[in-house]
Write a protein that holds these residues in place. Structure first.
Motif, PDB file in Angstrom:
ATOM      1  N   LEU A 168       0.812  -1.212   0.000  1.00 25.54           N
ATOM      2  CA  LEU A 168       0.000   0.000   0.000  1.00 25.54           C
ATOM      3  C   LEU A 168       0.850   1.269   0.000  1.00 25.54           C
ATOM      4  O   LEU A 168       0.312   2.376   0.046  1.00 25.54           O
ATOM      5  N   GLY A 169       2.179   1.104  -0.010  1.00 26.16           N
ATOM      6  CA  GLY A 169       3.050   2.257  -0.179  1.00 26.16           C
ATOM      7  C   GLY A 169       3.629   2.854   1.081  1.00 26.16           C
ATOM      8  O   GLY A 169       4.178   3.957   1.050  1.00 26.16           O
ATOM      9  N   ARG A 170       3.541   2.151   2.213  1.00 26.83           N
ATOM     10  CA  ARG A 170       4.096   2.687   3.460  1.00 26.83           C
ATOM     11  C   ARG A 170       4.846   1.574   4.183  1.00 26.83           C
ATOM     12  O   ARG A 170       4.281   0.890   5.038  1.00 26.83           O
ATOM     13  N   PRO A 171       6.119   1.363   3.862  1.00 30.97           N
ATOM     14  CA  PRO A 171       6.884   0.262   4.464  1.00 30.97           C
ATOM     15  C   PRO A 171       6.887   0.321   5.985  1.00 30.97           C
ATOM     16  O   PRO A 171       6.950   1.404   6.579  1.00 30.97           O
ATOM     17  N   ALA A 172       6.785  -0.840   6.618  1.00 27.92           N
ATOM     18  CA  ALA A 172       6.706  -0.924   8.075  1.00 27.92           C
ATOM     19  C   ALA A 172       7.871  -1.740   8.626  1.00 27.92           C
ATOM     20  O   ALA A 172       8.447  -2.579   7.932  1.00 27.92           O
ATOM     21  N   LEU A 173       8.187  -1.495   9.876  1.00 32.98           N
ATOM     22  CA  LEU A 173       9.273  -2.161  10.583  1.00 32.98           C
ATOM     23  C   LEU A 173       8.702  -3.208  11.529  1.00 32.98           C
ATOM     24  O   LEU A 173       7.802  -2.911  12.319  1.00 32.98           O
ATOM     25  N   VAL A 174       9.209  -4.446  11.443  1.00 35.69           N
ATOM     26  CA  VAL A 174       8.813  -5.513  12.369  1.00 35.69           C
ATOM     27  C   VAL A 174      10.066  -5.987  13.095  1.00 35.69           C
ATOM     28  O   VAL A 174      10.791  -6.844  12.595  1.00 35.69           O
ATOM     29  N   PRO A 175      10.378  -5.392  14.258  1.00 35.25           N
ATOM     30  CA  PRO A 175      11.614  -5.759  14.968  1.00 35.25           C
ATOM     31  C   PRO A 175      11.603  -7.206  15.430  1.00 35.25           C
ATOM     32  O   PRO A 175      10.571  -7.752  15.818  1.00 35.25           O
TER      33      PRO A 175
ATOM     34  N   PRO B 123       8.293  -1.205  23.615  1.00 37.02           N
ATOM     35  CA  PRO B 123       8.015   0.053  22.913  1.00 37.02           C
ATOM     36  C   PRO B 123       8.889   1.215  23.416  1.00 37.02           C
ATOM     37  O   PRO B 123       9.364   2.021  22.612  1.00 37.02           O
ATOM     38  N   THR B 124       9.117   1.284  24.718  1.00 40.60           N
ATOM     39  CA  THR B 124       9.997   2.319  25.251  1.00 40.60           C
ATOM     40  C   THR B 124      11.432   2.122  24.775  1.00 40.60           C
ATOM     41  O   THR B 124      12.152   3.087  24.488  1.00 40.60           O
ATOM     42  N   VAL B 125      11.871   0.857  24.672  1.00 41.28           N
ATOM     43  CA  VAL B 125      13.210   0.563  24.156  1.00 41.28           C
ATOM     44  C   VAL B 125      13.360   1.103  22.741  1.00 41.28           C
ATOM     45  O   VAL B 125      14.367   1.747  22.399  1.00 41.28           O
ATOM     46  N   LEU B 126      12.356   0.859  21.899  1.00 38.89           N
ATOM     47  CA  LEU B 126      12.423   1.334  20.517  1.00 38.89           C
ATOM     48  C   LEU B 126      12.472   2.858  20.456  1.00 38.89           C
ATOM     49  O   LEU B 126      13.196   3.432  19.639  1.00 38.89           O
ATOM     50  N   ARG B 127      11.715   3.512  21.317  1.00 40.75           N
ATOM     51  CA  ARG B 127      11.783   4.976  21.372  1.00 40.75           C
ATOM     52  C   ARG B 127      13.179   5.427  21.805  1.00 40.75           C
ATOM     53  O   ARG B 127      13.743   6.364  21.237  1.00 40.75           O
ATOM     54  N   GLY B 128      13.743   4.748  22.794  1.00 44.91           N
ATOM     55  CA  GLY B 128      15.074   5.111  23.266  1.00 44.91           C
ATOM     56  C   GLY B 128      16.149   4.920  22.218  1.00 44.91           C
ATOM     57  O   GLY B 128      17.187   5.592  22.233  1.00 44.91           O
ATOM     58  N   ARG B 129      15.903   4.005  21.269  1.00 48.60           N
ATOM     59  CA  ARG B 129      16.869   3.750  20.207  1.00 48.60           C
ATOM     60  C   ARG B 129      16.590   4.572  18.956  1.00 48.60           C
ATOM     61  O   ARG B 129      17.186   4.354  17.914  1.00 48.60           O
ATOM     62  N   GLY B 130      15.674   5.535  19.071  1.00 50.78           N
ATOM     63  CA  GLY B 130      15.502   6.515  18.010  1.00 50.78           C
ATOM     64  C   GLY B 130      14.409   6.248  17.013  1.00 50.78           C
ATOM     65  O   GLY B 130      14.282   6.968  16.022  1.00 50.78           O
ATOM     66  N   PHE B 131      13.548   5.249  17.242  1.00 52.18           N
ATOM     67  CA  PHE B 131      12.475   4.944  16.300  1.00 52.18           C
ATOM     68  C   PHE B 131      11.210   5.686  16.706  1.00 52.18           C
ATOM     69  O   PHE B 131      10.717   5.531  17.824  1.00 52.18           O
ATOM     70  N   THR B 132      10.714   6.496  15.799  1.00 45.12           N
ATOM     71  CA  THR B 132       9.633   7.427  16.131  1.00 45.12           C
ATOM     72  C   THR B 132       8.288   7.055  15.530  1.00 45.12           C
ATOM     73  O   THR B 132       7.294   7.722  15.793  1.00 45.12           O
ATOM     74  N   GLY B 133       8.235   6.008  14.693  1.00 43.44           N
ATOM     75  CA  GLY B 133       6.991   5.664  14.003  1.00 43.44           C
ATOM     76  C   GLY B 133       5.907   5.172  14.942  1.00 43.44           C
ATOM     77  O   GLY B 133       6.182   4.722  16.063  1.00 43.44           O
ATOM     78  N   PRO B 134       4.639   5.255  14.507  1.00 43.03           N
ATOM     79  CA  PRO B 134       3.524   4.758  15.334  1.00 43.03           C
ATOM     80  C   PRO B 134       3.634   3.252  15.542  1.00 43.03           C
ATOM     81  O   PRO B 134       4.012   2.507  14.637  1.00 43.03           O
ATOM     82  N   ILE B 135       3.303   2.792  16.749  1.00 46.93           N
ATOM     83  CA  ILE B 135       3.467   1.386  17.128  1.00 46.93           C
ATOM     84  C   ILE B 135       2.105   0.685  17.146  1.00 46.93           C
ATOM     85  O   ILE B 135       1.157   1.170  17.768  1.00 46.93           O
ATOM     86  N   THR B 136       2.028  -0.449  16.468  1.00 47.42           N
ATOM     87  CA  THR B 136       0.856  -1.322  16.541  1.00 47.42           C
ATOM     88  C   THR B 136       1.287  -2.655  17.124  1.00 47.42           C
ATOM     89  O   THR B 136       2.300  -3.215  16.702  1.00 47.42           O
ATOM     90  N   LEU B 137       0.548  -3.148  18.097  1.00 50.12           N
ATOM     91  CA  LEU B 137       0.870  -4.407  18.762  1.00 50.12           C
ATOM     92  C   LEU B 137      -0.013  -5.531  18.234  1.00 50.12           C
ATOM     93  O   LEU B 137      -1.210  -5.327  17.995  1.00 50.12           O
ATOM     94  N   PHE B 138       0.568  -6.715  18.074  1.00 42.85           N
ATOM     95  CA  PHE B 138      -0.144  -7.910  17.640  1.00 42.85           C
ATOM     96  C   PHE B 138      -0.018  -8.960  18.743  1.00 42.85           C
ATOM     97  O   PHE B 138       1.090  -9.200  19.239  1.00 42.85           O
ATOM     98  N   ALA B 139      -1.130  -9.583  19.121  1.00 43.15           N
ATOM     99  CA  ALA B 139      -1.073 -10.584  20.199  1.00 43.15           C
ATOM    100  C   ALA B 139      -2.320 -11.444  20.196  1.00 43.15           C
ATOM    101  O   ALA B 139      -3.386 -11.003  19.750  1.00 43.15           O
ATOM    102  N   GLY B 140      -2.182 -12.653  20.706  1.00 35.38           N
ATOM    103  CA  GLY B 140      -3.339 -13.498  20.927  1.00 35.38           C
ATOM    104  C   GLY B 140      -4.156 -12.991  22.098  1.00 35.38           C
ATOM    105  O   GLY B 140      -3.623 -12.402  23.040  1.00 35.38           O
ATOM    106  N   MET B 141      -5.458 -13.211  22.055  1.00 33.80           N
ATOM    107  CA  MET B 141      -6.319 -12.706  23.127  1.00 33.80           C
ATOM    108  C   MET B 141      -5.997 -13.337  24.476  1.00 33.80           C
ATOM    109  O   MET B 141      -6.287 -12.757  25.516  1.00 33.80           O
ATOM    110  N   ASP B 142      -5.372 -14.521  24.463  1.00 34.69           N
ATOM    111  CA  ASP B 142      -5.101 -15.194  25.725  1.00 34.69           C
ATOM    112  C   ASP B 142      -3.977 -14.537  26.515  1.00 34.69           C
ATOM    113  O   ASP B 142      -3.803 -14.851  27.693  1.00 34.69           O
TER     114      ASP B 142
END
Length: 432
Positions: free
Chosen positions: A43-50, A232-251
């Motif tokens: 869709l034209g907006r590359p994302a980062l998956v650490p 997420p705080t670690v990523l901010r501390g390492r200079g990554f400023t993009g919006p964060i989306t979390l993925f997880a199982g409901m359990d």
């Protein structure tokens, strides 16, 4: 897909994965993450998956006398093995920004985040009543229904002890939760009643050697769940400023997302949370890697990319019986898509205007796939992809091509190949 990542790229993050044969639930999370990453690029907006690995495990504690070279060699080997397994599913993590608890830069940021929480008064030394197994140095909240130690089997003793605790403000956590975009929306309901959340969360453990050293007390390690929650705080501390989306199982909402929303600074809070359902056995019990739900249990002939696509076809948020995951349907769709693409590539184009314009004929069908992807609905997008390939292309257009010849299909080929990688991972084997 050639993509250019920047520090402002959207960040997609899942809970840390133990470096072993992946549990099916872990694969569900990682398949969603990888599909979302490829979808974002399409869709034209590359994302980062650490890359995120949980290497602080009590279960490997006995294998190492201390936290030395042998432990780090073990971590390197275990992660390499896990990467090779995930590669079979087409899952591609960003290794240039690892969020692992054996990486020096991550440890420094984690320790700084804990110190910052202390300075804000959210972590403090307190005397708290807990259920204890002193021989194993394990403590559970006083409100826990557990009465015996899961490690040695002895009765837990109710004691008051003084240590460092994170105060979980349940009102603040819920306020943060309702500000997040939830997919599916009803997943937020699990946060509507936080009364059973222990407000005092122990942030460190003694009598353990492997993990992130606590900056609060010598000889103790930080709680592994807190470590994961602070990513997420670690990523901010390492200079990554993009919006964060979390993925997880409901359990694991109550185990990971509560801490994430309660412990991170405001600029590290997620903008969205994607929840998938729980994988169950035939009797309805939750599957786990402890009860034989790892890929190590699969047959030698398993097509891993079909498992990936089958998981992505499941309705987001709904629990599913593992034996009913539609792997056969995913396999048929994969073969149909590959065969259609092979056929199109073999057809010469004809100058006659009577030839079939496949690009025009597929525009509406592929447009529905794109709309579902824009909405972040991978399951619907896969269903529309199936309809586009099976009905519009295979049943309607290709028979016309056989009769009239092919006039144009370059755009359709390119789009189908990229969509194929979103759902199945690897490039289609067009020359196999």
């Amino acid at each position: 897909m050639d993509v250019v990542l920047t520090n402002a790229s959207p960040i997609m993050l899942g809970p840390p994965s133990p470096p072993a044969a992946p549990h099916l639930g872990t694969l569900y999370t990682l398949s969603l993450l990888d599909a979302a990453k490829r979808m974002s690029a399409y869709l034209g907006r590359p994302a980062l998956v650490p890359e995120a690995w949980n290497l602080s495990s009590r279960r490997i504690e006995s294998q190492f006398a201390d936290e030395g070279e042998e432990y780090f060699n073990y971590c390197a080997g275990a992660v390499a093995q896990a990467r090779s397994i995930l590669a079979k599913f087409g899952i591609d993590l960003d290794q240039d920004v690892p969020v692992r608890d054996d990486v020096h830069e991550s440890r420094v940021e984690l320790q700084s985040a804990v110190v910052e929480l202390c300075e804000r008064g959210e972590i403090a030394e307190r005397r708290v009543e807990e259920k204890w197994c002193f021989p194993c140095q394990l403590a559970l909240p006083a409100t826990s229904a557990t009465t015996v130690c899961f490690q040695c089997g002895k009765d837990l003793q109710l004691r008051q002890t003084t240590d460092w605790f994170l105060r979980l403000d349940t009102f603040q956590i819920f306020e943060r939760a309702i500000a997040v975009r939830w997919n599916p929306p009803y997943a937020l309901r699990r946060f509507q009643n936080l009364k059973d959340i222990n407000p005092w969360y122990r942030v460190q453990h003694g009598n353990r050697r492997l993990g992130v050293p606590s900056p609060l007390s010598c000889g103790q390690i930080l709680d592994p769940r807190l470590v994961a929650a602070l990513y997420p705080t670690v990523l901010r501390g390492r200079g990554f400023t993009g919006p964060i989306t979390l993925f997880a199982g409901m359990d694991i909402q109550r185990k990971w997302l509560v801490l994430t929303l309660g412990a991170n600074r405001s600029d590290a809070l997620p903008v969205g949370i994607v929840n998938h359902g729980v994988l169950l056995d035939a009797s309805g019990r939750k599957l786990s890697r402890y009860t034989g739900a790892s890929i190590a249990d699969s047959s030698e002939t398993s097509e891993f990319t079909n498992v990936r696509a089958a998981l992505l076809s499941c309705t987001l948020g709904k629990d599913i019986v593992a034996a009913r995951i539609p792997i056969a349907a995913a396999s048929r769709l994969r073969e149909k898509a590959v065969n259609c693409l092979k056929y199109l590539r073999l057809q010469p184009t004809v100058p006659d205007s009577a030839g079939v314009d496949v690009d025009s004929g597929m525009r509406e069908a592929l447009g529905r796939v794109d709309q579902a992807l824009i909405a972040g609905d991978v399951t619907a997008a896969l269903a529309y992809f199936r309809k586009a390939v099976v009905k519009t292309l295979s049943n309607d257009l290709i028979p016309q091509v056989r009769k009239q010849g092919l006039r144009r299909c370059e755009q359709t080929q390119k789009r189908l190949e990229i969509l194929f990688t979103i759902f199945f991972g690897p490039e289609p084997r067009l020359h196999g």
